[in-house]
Design a protein around this motif. Structure first.
Motif, PDB file in Angstrom:
ATOM      1  N   LYS A 110      67.263 -49.270 -48.007  1.00  0.00           N
ATOM      2  CA  LYS A 110      67.065 -47.864 -47.615  1.00  0.00           C
ATOM      3  C   LYS A 110      67.794 -47.545 -46.310  1.00  0.00           C
ATOM      4  N   ARG A 111      68.511 -48.568 -45.757  1.00  0.00           N
ATOM      5  CA  ARG A 111      69.126 -48.388 -44.446  1.00  0.00           C
ATOM      6  C   ARG A 111      70.480 -47.721 -44.619  1.00  0.00           C
ATOM      7  N   GLY A 112      70.715 -46.668 -43.808  1.00  0.00           N
ATOM      8  CA  GLY A 112      72.039 -46.040 -43.960  1.00  0.00           C
ATOM      9  C   GLY A 112      72.803 -46.204 -42.663  1.00  0.00           C
ATOM     10  N   LYS A 113      73.314 -45.134 -42.154  1.00  0.00           N
ATOM     11  CA  LYS A 113      74.027 -45.110 -40.860  1.00  0.00           C
ATOM     12  C   LYS A 113      73.117 -45.746 -39.819  1.00  0.00           C
ATOM     13  N   LEU A 114      73.657 -46.329 -38.835  1.00  0.00           N
ATOM     14  CA  LEU A 114      72.857 -47.147 -37.928  1.00  0.00           C
ATOM     15  C   LEU A 114      72.174 -46.318 -36.840  1.00  0.00           C
ATOM     16  N   TYR A 115      71.422 -45.300 -37.240  1.00  0.00           N
ATOM     17  CA  TYR A 115      70.694 -44.486 -36.271  1.00  0.00           C
ATOM     18  C   TYR A 115      69.321 -45.095 -35.985  1.00  0.00           C
ATOM     19  N   ILE A 116      68.926 -44.988 -34.719  1.00  0.00           N
ATOM     20  CA  ILE A 116      67.593 -45.400 -34.282  1.00  0.00           C
ATOM     21  C   ILE A 116      66.884 -44.132 -33.840  1.00  0.00           C
ATOM     22  N   VAL A 117      65.665 -43.908 -34.301  1.00  0.00           N
ATOM     23  CA  VAL A 117      64.901 -42.732 -33.866  1.00  0.00           C
ATOM     24  C   VAL A 117      63.647 -43.199 -33.155  1.00  0.00           C
ATOM     25  N   VAL A 118      63.475 -42.712 -31.910  1.00  0.00           N
ATOM     26  CA  VAL A 118      62.248 -42.986 -31.152  1.00  0.00           C
ATOM     27  C   VAL A 118      61.488 -41.664 -31.084  1.00  0.00           C
ATOM     28  N   PHE A 119      60.178 -41.699 -31.357  1.00  0.00           N
ATOM     29  CA  PHE A 119      59.471 -40.411 -31.409  1.00  0.00           C
ATOM     30  C   PHE A 119      57.980 -40.541 -31.110  1.00  0.00           C
ATOM     31  N   ASP A 120      57.442 -39.438 -30.614  1.00  0.00           N
ATOM     32  CA  ASP A 120      55.991 -39.285 -30.490  1.00  0.00           C
ATOM     33  C   ASP A 120      55.636 -38.197 -31.497  1.00  0.00           C
ATOM     34  N   PRO A 121      55.023 -38.552 -32.612  1.00  0.00           N
ATOM     35  CA  PRO A 121      54.841 -37.584 -33.689  1.00  0.00           C
ATOM     36  C   PRO A 121      53.961 -36.394 -33.318  1.00  0.00           C
ATOM     37  N   LEU A 122      52.959 -36.641 -32.475  1.00  0.00           N
ATOM     38  CA  LEU A 122      52.104 -35.527 -32.063  1.00  0.00           C
ATOM     39  C   LEU A 122      51.594 -35.795 -30.650  1.00  0.00           C
ATOM     40  N   ASP A 123      52.429 -35.374 -29.681  1.00  0.00           N
ATOM     41  CA  ASP A 123      52.095 -35.645 -28.282  1.00  0.00           C
ATOM     42  C   ASP A 123      51.066 -34.612 -27.798  1.00  0.00           C
ATOM     43  N   GLY A 124      50.050 -35.110 -27.108  1.00  0.00           N
ATOM     44  CA  GLY A 124      49.043 -34.194 -26.579  1.00  0.00           C
ATOM     45  C   GLY A 124      47.962 -33.903 -27.598  1.00  0.00           C
ATOM     46  N   SER A 125      47.851 -34.782 -28.610  1.00  0.00           N
ATOM     47  CA  SER A 125      46.958 -34.458 -29.736  1.00  0.00           C
ATOM     48  C   SER A 125      45.498 -34.321 -29.308  1.00  0.00           C
ATOM     49  N   SER A 126      45.159 -34.824 -28.098  1.00  0.00           N
ATOM     50  CA  SER A 126      43.752 -34.641 -27.661  1.00  0.00           C
ATOM     51  C   SER A 126      43.476 -33.148 -27.453  1.00  0.00           C
ATOM     52  N   ASN A 127      44.535 -32.330 -27.394  1.00  0.00           N
ATOM     53  CA  ASN A 127      44.342 -30.894 -27.145  1.00  0.00           C
ATOM     54  C   ASN A 127      44.172 -30.089 -28.426  1.00  0.00           C
ATOM     55  N   ILE A 128      44.272 -30.735 -29.583  1.00  0.00           N
ATOM     56  CA  ILE A 128      44.274 -29.964 -30.847  1.00  0.00           C
ATOM     57  C   ILE A 128      42.998 -29.134 -30.977  1.00  0.00           C
ATOM     58  N   ASP A 129      41.845 -29.781 -30.722  1.00  0.00           N
ATOM     59  CA  ASP A 129      40.578 -29.115 -31.064  1.00  0.00           C
ATOM     60  C   ASP A 129      40.336 -27.869 -30.225  1.00  0.00           C
ATOM     61  N   CYS A 130      41.030 -27.762 -29.079  1.00  0.00           N
ATOM     62  CA  CYS A 130      40.808 -26.534 -28.287  1.00  0.00           C
ATOM     63  C   CYS A 130      42.002 -25.590 -28.427  1.00  0.00           C
ATOM     64  N   GLY A 131      42.891 -25.888 -29.376  1.00  0.00           N
ATOM     65  CA  GLY A 131      43.944 -24.924 -29.703  1.00  0.00           C
ATOM     66  C   GLY A 131      45.084 -24.866 -28.708  1.00  0.00           C
ATOM     67  N   VAL A 132      45.182 -25.851 -27.803  1.00  0.00           N
ATOM     68  CA  VAL A 132      46.297 -25.869 -26.836  1.00  0.00           C
ATOM     69  C   VAL A 132      47.573 -26.371 -27.533  1.00  0.00           C
ATOM     70  N   SER A 133      48.726 -25.828 -27.120  1.00  0.00           N
ATOM     71  CA  SER A 133      49.995 -26.230 -27.751  1.00  0.00           C
ATOM     72  C   SER A 133      50.203 -27.735 -27.664  1.00  0.00           C
ATOM     73  N   ILE A 134      50.721 -28.327 -28.731  1.00  0.00           N
ATOM     74  CA  ILE A 134      51.073 -29.755 -28.759  1.00  0.00           C
ATOM     75  C   ILE A 134      52.476 -29.851 -29.351  1.00  0.00           C
ATOM     76  N   GLY A 135      52.994 -31.085 -29.452  1.00  0.00           N
ATOM     77  CA  GLY A 135      54.375 -31.152 -29.950  1.00  0.00           C
ATOM     78  C   GLY A 135      54.818 -32.516 -30.420  1.00  0.00           C
ATOM     79  N   THR A 136      55.963 -32.504 -31.103  1.00  0.00           N
ATOM     80  CA  THR A 136      56.665 -33.721 -31.521  1.00  0.00           C
ATOM     81  C   THR A 136      57.849 -33.887 -30.581  1.00  0.00           C
ATOM     82  N   ILE A 137      58.063 -35.107 -30.079  1.00  0.00           N
ATOM     83  CA  ILE A 137      59.212 -35.379 -29.206  1.00  0.00           C
ATOM     84  C   ILE A 137      60.034 -36.498 -29.842  1.00  0.00           C
ATOM     85  N   PHE A 138      61.379 -36.372 -29.843  1.00  0.00           N
ATOM     86  CA  PHE A 138      62.192 -37.442 -30.454  1.00  0.00           C
ATOM     87  C   PHE A 138      63.515 -37.630 -29.706  1.00  0.00           C
TER      88      PHE A 138
END
Ligand code: P6P
Length: 340
Positions: A110-138
């Protein structure tokens, strides 16, 4: 006519990246395909985050759902979606996620071009329940050489990144990206399911009137940070004090800094000598973007993008934002070094 032209000339993120890549003679579309899979992941997370509140209401998120399955926490669900999307893009070889202790080495078939991706899929997720903005960083790297990828390929300084970005799930879903030629912002049009260019060529103001730090850690700060924050509140030159704005969700605090200017700080303190934010998928991508937008990013010791990580989930102090604001704190750390 011009309004119509504006409306019908839809600059989607896909079209924008294709335009950019077409200027790269050696580009073969691999990066565009990789990015389209990251965008797909963000669209999914955006819809899941927007429903999270509702799901909570009808007892889905966090508890067992109607089929009696354990509803996955949103950050785990987001991580699953990104890993699957990145592997299925057929363009990656190593993935590093905030959610996974170890790096994922994509199997050769399944490996193609030699890209490496580093990411935080849902940064700040402790804020979800109070509706504060959160995000994905890569962030996106290329392996150092065209050979069997190893963990050494991941431990590269941030200045080697080819691209970085984030997607903020807030009042609107905003995707901010740089591939090394400036920073551009796109907003999701839910009726189209497309990210449309809304913030072309973002430049961070040279100086700002806002500082963004968790003042609750003040007892543990070192001298230069203490002096800098003191000067924000009681300026020696008689200028008006800065305003404090701190959301506690990095994507929200940094996005505001891009648009309004100012400085975001997560300093080292006695409890956490390397600060709290992670080098590979928080500090590096935001520092890459900040420099591309004309700002600066500093660790207290060096330019953030020069740092060479030694561990996957390494942390670093970070001071980033308006060029002149970061200059001021750099001068305080330099003076402090001389005293030692
Ligand atoms: P503190 C969220 O948990 C996070 O990782 C970043 O998004 C945010 O900038 C930081 O931690 C907030 O940390 O210690 O101020 O709550």
């Amino acid at each position: 006519h011009s309004a119509d032209a504006q409306r019908t000339d839809l600059m989607t993120i896909t079209r924008f990246v294709l335009n950019e890549q077409s200027k790269q003679p050696e580009a073969r579309g691999d990066f565009t395909i990789l990015l389209s899979h990251i965008v797909l992941g963000c669209k999914f997370v955006c819809s899941a985050v927007n429903k999270a509140g509702l799901a909570k209401l009808i007892g889905l998120a966090g508890e067992t759902n109607v089929q009696g399955e354990e509803q996955k926490k949103l950050d785990v669900l987001s991580n699953d979606v990104f890993v699957k999307a990145l592997v299925s893009s057929g363009r990656t070889c190593i993935l590093v996620s905030e959610e996974d202790e170890e790096a994922t080495f994509v199997e050769p078939s399944k490996r193609g071009k030699l890209y490496i991706v580093v990411f935080d899929p849902l940064d700040g997720s402790s804020n979800i329940d109070c509706g504060v903005s959160i995000g994905t960083i890569f962030g996106i790297y290329l392996v150092k050489e065209n050979r069997e990828p190893t963990i050494e390929d991941v431990l590269q300084p941030g200045k080697n990144m080819l691209a970085a970005g984030y997607c903020m799930y807030g009042s609107s879903c905003t995707f901010v990206l740089s591939t090394g030629r400036g920073v551009n912002g796109f907003t999701l049009d839910p009726s189209l399911g497309e990210f449309i260019l809304t913030h072309p060529d973002i430049k961070v103001p040279k100086k700002g009137k806002i500082y963004s730090v968790n003042e609750g850690n003040a007892k543990n700060w070192d001298g230069p940070t203490t002096k800098y924050v003191e000067n924000c509140k009681f300026p020696k030159d008689g200028s008006s004090p800065k305003s404090l704005r701190y959301v506690g969700s990095m994507v929200a605090d940094v996005h505001r800094t891009f648009l309004y200017g100012g400085i975001f700080l997560y300093p080292a303190d006695k409890k956490s000598p390397n600060g709290k934010l992670r080098v590979l998928y928080e500090v590096f991508p935001m520092s890459f973007l900040m420099e591309q937008a004309g700002g600066q990013a500093f660790t207290g010791k060096e330019r953030a993008l020069d740092l060479v990580p030694t561990k996957l989930h390494e942390r670093s102090p970070i001071f980033l934002g308006s060029y002149e604001d970061v200059e001021e704190i750099k001068a305080l750390y330099a003076a402090d070094q001389k005293l030692e």
